[in-house]
Design an enzyme around this catalytic site. Sequence first.
Site, PDB file in Angstrom:
ATOM      1  N   VAL A 180       0.833  -1.211   0.000  1.00 56.06           N
ATOM      2  CA  VAL A 180       0.000   0.000   0.000  1.00 56.06           C
ATOM      3  C   VAL A 180       0.869   1.263   0.000  1.00 56.06           C
ATOM      4  O   VAL A 180       0.598   2.216  -0.746  1.00 56.06           O
ATOM      5  CB  VAL A 180      -0.975   0.002   1.206  1.00 56.06           C
ATOM      6  N   ALA A 198       9.318   6.201   6.271  1.00 59.53           N
ATOM      7  CA  ALA A 198       9.931   5.230   7.188  1.00 59.53           C
ATOM      8  C   ALA A 198       9.482   3.840   6.784  1.00 59.53           C
ATOM      9  O   ALA A 198       8.353   3.648   6.330  1.00 59.53           O
ATOM     10  CB  ALA A 198       9.503   5.514   8.628  1.00 59.53           C
ATOM     11  N   VAL A 206     -11.346  -0.765   5.489  1.00 53.13           N
ATOM     12  CA  VAL A 206     -12.469  -1.683   5.241  1.00 53.13           C
ATOM     13  C   VAL A 206     -12.738  -1.745   3.743  1.00 53.13           C
ATOM     14  O   VAL A 206     -12.990  -0.718   3.111  1.00 53.13           O
ATOM     15  CB  VAL A 206     -13.757  -1.204   5.960  1.00 53.13           C
ATOM     16  N   GLY A 210     -10.858  -2.132   1.185  1.00 48.70           N
ATOM     17  CA  GLY A 210      -9.842  -1.511   0.313  1.00 48.70           C
ATOM     18  C   GLY A 210     -10.309  -0.311  -0.482  1.00 48.70           C
ATOM     19  O   GLY A 210     -10.509   0.769   0.069  1.00 48.70           O
ATOM     20  N   ILE A 234     -13.153   0.326  -1.946  1.00 46.75           N
ATOM     21  CA  ILE A 234     -14.591   0.692  -1.949  1.00 46.75           C
ATOM     22  C   ILE A 234     -14.823   1.795  -0.910  1.00 46.75           C
ATOM     23  O   ILE A 234     -14.488   1.609   0.258  1.00 46.75           O
ATOM     24  CB  ILE A 234     -15.488  -0.522  -1.589  1.00 46.75           C
ATOM     25  N   GLU A 256      -2.241 -15.965   2.163  1.00 48.59           N
ATOM     26  CA  GLU A 256      -0.951 -16.013   2.856  1.00 48.59           C
ATOM     27  C   GLU A 256      -0.516 -17.469   3.045  1.00 48.59           C
ATOM     28  O   GLU A 256      -1.348 -18.379   2.986  1.00 48.59           O
ATOM     29  CB  GLU A 256      -1.101 -15.398   4.258  1.00 48.59           C
ATOM     30  N   ASP A 279     -10.168 -11.776   9.638  1.00 47.54           N
ATOM     31  CA  ASP A 279      -9.981 -10.545   8.858  1.00 47.54           C
ATOM     32  C   ASP A 279     -11.340  -9.880   8.624  1.00 47.54           C
ATOM     33  O   ASP A 279     -11.507  -8.676   8.825  1.00 47.54           O
ATOM     34  CB  ASP A 279      -9.302 -10.912   7.526  1.00 47.54           C
ATOM     35  N   LYS A 327     -12.995  -6.027  10.076  1.00 47.08           N
ATOM     36  CA  LYS A 327     -13.640  -5.006   9.231  1.00 47.08           C
ATOM     37  C   LYS A 327     -15.095  -4.813   9.650  1.00 47.08           C
ATOM     38  O   LYS A 327     -15.608  -3.689   9.664  1.00 47.08           O
ATOM     39  CB  LYS A 327     -13.548  -5.417   7.763  1.00 47.08           C
TER      40      LYS A 327
END
Length: 438
Positions: free
Chosen positions: A15, A44, A134, A136, A138, A192, A203, A207
């Site tokens: 991101v 950073a 939440v 991504g 949208i 993952e 996950d 959200k």
Amino acid sequence: MSQPLRLGVAGLGTVGAGLLRLLQTHGARLAETIGREIVVTGVAARSRNKDRGVSLEGMPWFDAADRLAADPSIDVFVELIGGDDGPAKAAVEAALRARKHVVTANKALLAKHGTELARLAEKSGVALNFEAAVAGGIPVVKAIRESLQGNDITRVYGILNGTCNYILTRMEQEGLSFAECLKDAQRLGYAEANPSFDVDGHDTAQKLAILASLAFGTKVAQSAVYVEGISSIAPEDLRAAADLGYRVKLLGVAVRTAKGIEQRVHPTMVPKSSSIAQVMGVTNAVTIDGEGIPPITLVGPGAGGAATASAVVADIADVARGIRANPFGRPISHLRDTKKAPMERHEGGYYIRLLARDFPGTAAAIATRLAEQKISIESIVQRHPNGGAAPANGKAVPVPVILITYATHEDAVRRALAAVQKDKVISGRPQVIRIEKN
Ligand SMILES: NC(=O)c1ccc[n+]([C@@H]2O[C@H](COP(=O)([O-])OP(=O)(O)OC[C@H]3O[C@@H](n4cnc5c(N)ncnc54)[C@H](OP(=O)(O)O)[C@@H]3O)[C@@H](O)[C@H]2O)c1
């Protein structure tokens, strides 16, 4: 034009790098629409020498995210590190204390500490924006928090995890097992190496906790979410669902009931004709029901560098324009404690798949146990293996029986199935999937 807005960006992974790329490609257009230039005055990450596929030229490097967070050279701290505690939390707190606006994509941090961070932001008079946390790309946080203020929201539900939706879509379309589809999702980078956080529903739960707070004005409470994952779903469930006019999706559902707010994540049968049932693959979707208005469904990319960065930029643009909403839609003192509706009192239709032992009296025994709990059956399908022909070895084999119930209470279903198991008229454990009507 006003003074440039100065960003400190911590976390330069999927991101973070996506954000820098977006700002470098669309910076001029953004400055023109917002009326203010956006500049990155500090970055950073963990390792300074990593090639991130994006230029860091002219961006001072900070070894510690919390030092960047409070540095006088920035106006906004953008946290894209991740994690519910540790460096992300320390840096966000440092930024808020130093009266820096914060933009974050970190659902784990907000689901666990959202209320206290919002309190800190309110005290410091700065923004705490988290559109990317939440679903991504949208714009659902802003939609609920700002655009739908006139609506009395009764239910929010959605497909909030692309990995699970990808697996369920492939299982349905290709008749594959959960394990086969998971392996493919890992090979394609959708899942993952340790997939449990996604496939076990956690996950989605993080959200959902954030959405529930926004929709119902309650304090964020991840612990109030009932969670079940998708690993028990079998291809025969998806086939049976299709035959009965449904699809199976992992949904996060937050709904206002007379007993409190239900927050639940579980595999769910949704009518094939519903908007949410059309959402396939890694795509996300959120449906919002309000009193007196037809449902609104937002569909789009739930993850990925570019899509998530677009939501981060929208939050930054709000700060640049001087727009500051209460993080969870209302002042902290107006957020109520979450009154958790117990799952045993959940009321709805159920899909039940049993492996009935093939001897006289089985069907009657099952029917009796359901009737004892006042469970009414909407439909029943018995699927005889071999089309009902006697097996070659003469031994009776269990017969799959699929039941769809009318609305009933969860504890009635649990009690009836426990009794059926005790009667020893079925093999193995019953499969139960809740039905969500639109
Ligand atoms: N990926 C998505 O599609 C997506 C979608 C929605 C929301 N999000 C959220 O966005 C956030 C970032 O996700 P991501 O996928 O971009 O993660 P990522 O690719 O793993 O990147 C994490 C970044 O954080 C840096 N980092 C780790 N520890 C650090 C520390 N102590 N100090 C400073 N930087 C540190 C890492 O540095 P190095 O690069 O040097 O190792 C890396 O650049 C998470 O909260 C995630 O939940 C992600």
